[in-house]
Design an enzyme around this catalytic site. Structure first.
Site, short mmCIF file in Angstrom:
data_model
loop_
_atom_site.label_atom_id
_atom_site.label_comp_id
_atom_site.label_asym_id
_atom_site.label_seq_id
_atom_site.Cartn_x
_atom_site.Cartn_y
_atom_site.Cartn_z
CG MET A 1 -4.49 -5.81 -29.12
SD MET A 1 -2.93 -4.80 -29.10
CE MET A 1 -1.87 -6.25 -28.56
CE1 TYR B 1 -1.91 -12.70 -35.95
CE2 TYR B 1 -3.81 -11.89 -34.81
CZ TYR B 1 -2.49 -11.56 -35.33
OH TYR B 1 -2.18 -10.40 -35.32
NE ARG C 1 -12.65 -13.92 -0.04
CZ ARG C 1 -13.88 -13.44 -0.96
NH1 ARG C 1 -13.54 -13.66 -2.34
NH2 ARG C 1 -14.57 -12.83 -0.44
CE LYS D 1 -16.62 -7.02 -5.20
NZ LYS D 1 -16.24 -8.13 -4.15
C1 LIG Z 1 -17.73 -8.48 -4.08
C2 LIG Z 1 -18.36 -8.73 -2.70
C3 LIG Z 1 -19.68 -8.91 -2.57
C4 LIG Z 1 -20.50 -8.98 -3.79
O1 LIG Z 1 -20.63 -10.03 -4.32
P1 LIG Z 1 -21.83 -10.42 -5.45
O2 LIG Z 1 -21.27 -12.05 -5.94
O3 LIG Z 1 -21.00 -9.64 -6.85
O4 LIG Z 1 -23.00 -9.92 -5.41
C5 LIG Z 1 -20.21 -9.02 -1.42
N1 LIG Z 1 -19.42 -9.16 -0.17
C6 LIG Z 1 -18.00 -8.99 -0.34
C7 LIG Z 1 -17.41 -9.15 0.64
C8 LIG Z 1 -17.69 -9.04 -1.69
O5 LIG Z 1 -16.13 -8.93 -1.67
#
Ligand SMILES: *Cc1c(COP(=O)(O)O)cnc(C)c1O
Length: 368
Positions: free
Chosen positions: A304, A256, A131, A35
């Protein structure tokens, strides 16, 4: 000459880390989580590099899945959050995607749909993350309902996510684990529970499938490293060069707000990399950096397009000197992104996904 900032991506290291995840859990299969553009590494090249190893990939949205399909990647792809609207089911069916279901409306939509072939479906349980997912007391009913919907559903799994698998305090992990063990035994259900920390540290969480993400990219998510996590190799090296050097008298400020002041007669290197590239502006003075493969640190606020580093103790540092913001230097020295993240009061995930499109990705190793 062009701006020297690049993100080098080592696809052999990605494969090494995937094989480590697989070998840690010999009775499980590992979904490679790609992802967010493979945590900033580029989902398409990473998927290609894993094509002959990973039996499935996981992404967060239908758009991410379709991008992989349009690049010719035929590996099964799991949608970690399922669909966001009913119309996506058409694409799920067309592209042979796997579904997570975490909400009643998703189940209703799926069961009213007529796919060409039944869809592999993972029922998400809220075992304590609070969640996504169904509360444990709903799971048996929903499981049986999905199981009987043979026109829509196949290859049903129970899925859940850990809130604290990275922690040195395991009580809450054990509570989630116990609940999932009880549910999977009662239903005879194959599971997919383990994220990277659970893959690395909790063999009892290894199910039919695991879901390693950040570990594939060489970051160690554990609060305390273990033997397995120490074997991870960094995949991304964010590298640039020094483009100017300042000689400063004691007390002179840099950048800065003049946050850093020379504590002695100092040399400061200006590096072509800034928050406009995704380098975290929260980096404090002392954040580690490699110059000429030698450890040194940030001196002054990140701008930046530039940041400044103390090179007083690196006499050969000059315009053109190679700089590693995280990853592996040419002399083999490694600067862990997890260390950099600690100095930025964040985690590797935000640094990796934060590298902006203006930083060119350059691929090396297998199928680059
Ligand atoms: C992103 C995600 C993972 C992977 O998590 P990591 O901590 O990067 O290994 C696994 N399961 C779900 C549902 C996720 O959203």
């Amino acid at each position: 000459m062009s701006r020297p900032l690049v993100a080098d991506i080592d696809l052999d290291a990605l494969r090494h880390n995937y094989m480590l995840a697989r070998d840690l859990a010999p009775d499980s299969q590992a979904v490679a989580v790609l992802k967010a553009d493979a945590y900033g590494h580029g989902a398409i090249p990473c998927a290609r590099a894993l094509e002959d190893l990973a039996p499935a990939l996981a992404v967060a949205s239908i758009e991410e899945a379709v991008t992989l399909r349009e690049a010719g990647i035929a590996t099964p792809v799991l949608l970690l959050e399922g669909i966001f609207e009913t119309s996506e089911l058409e694409l799920v069916d067309r592209h042979g995607l796997w579904l997570t279901v975490h909400s009643e409306w998703q189940i209703e939509a799926l069961l009213s749909f007529r796919p060409r072939q039944p869809i592999p479906t993972w029922l998400k349980v809220d075992s304590g993350m609070h969640r996504l997912g169904f509360s444990p007391d709903r799971v048996e009913t929903l499981w049986r309902r999905l199981q009987s919907a043979t026109a829509q559903v196949t290859d049903l799994h129970l899925m859940s996510h850990f809130a604290t698998a990275d922690s040195l305090q395991p009580e809450y992990f054990h509570r989630q684990m116990q609940l999932m063990k009880m549910l999977s035994e009662r239903l005879g259900a194959p599971t997919c529970l383990a994220n990277s920390p659970a893959t690395l540290a909790w063999p009892q969480a290894h199910g039919a499938w695991n879901r390693p993400g950040v570990m594939l990219y060489g970051s160690d998510p554990l609060e305390a490293a273990n033997g397995a996590s120490r074997a991870l190799k960094p995949v991304m090296t964010l590298r640039s060069r020094i483009i100017a050097v300042q000689e400063l008298a004691t007390g002179e400020p840099v950048g800065y707000g003049g946050r850093w002041r020379a504590p002695r007669p100092s040399r400061v290197g200006v590096v072509a990399c800034g928050y406009g590239d995704g380098y975290d502006r929260h980096a404090i003075d002392g954040t580690p950096v490699l110059v000429e493969g030698q450890p040194t640190c940030i001196a002054g606020k990140v701008s930046m397009d530039m940041l400044t580093v103390d090179v007083t103790d690196i006499p050969n540092a000059a315009i053109g000197s190679p700089v590693v913001l995280w990853g592996r230097a040419d002399n083999g020295a490694v600067l862990s992104i997890d260390d950099v993240a600690r100095y930025c009061d964040t985690i590797s995930y935000t640094l990796l996904t934060g590298v902006l499109p203006r930083v060119p990705r350059r691929y090396h190793g297998n199928r680059a």
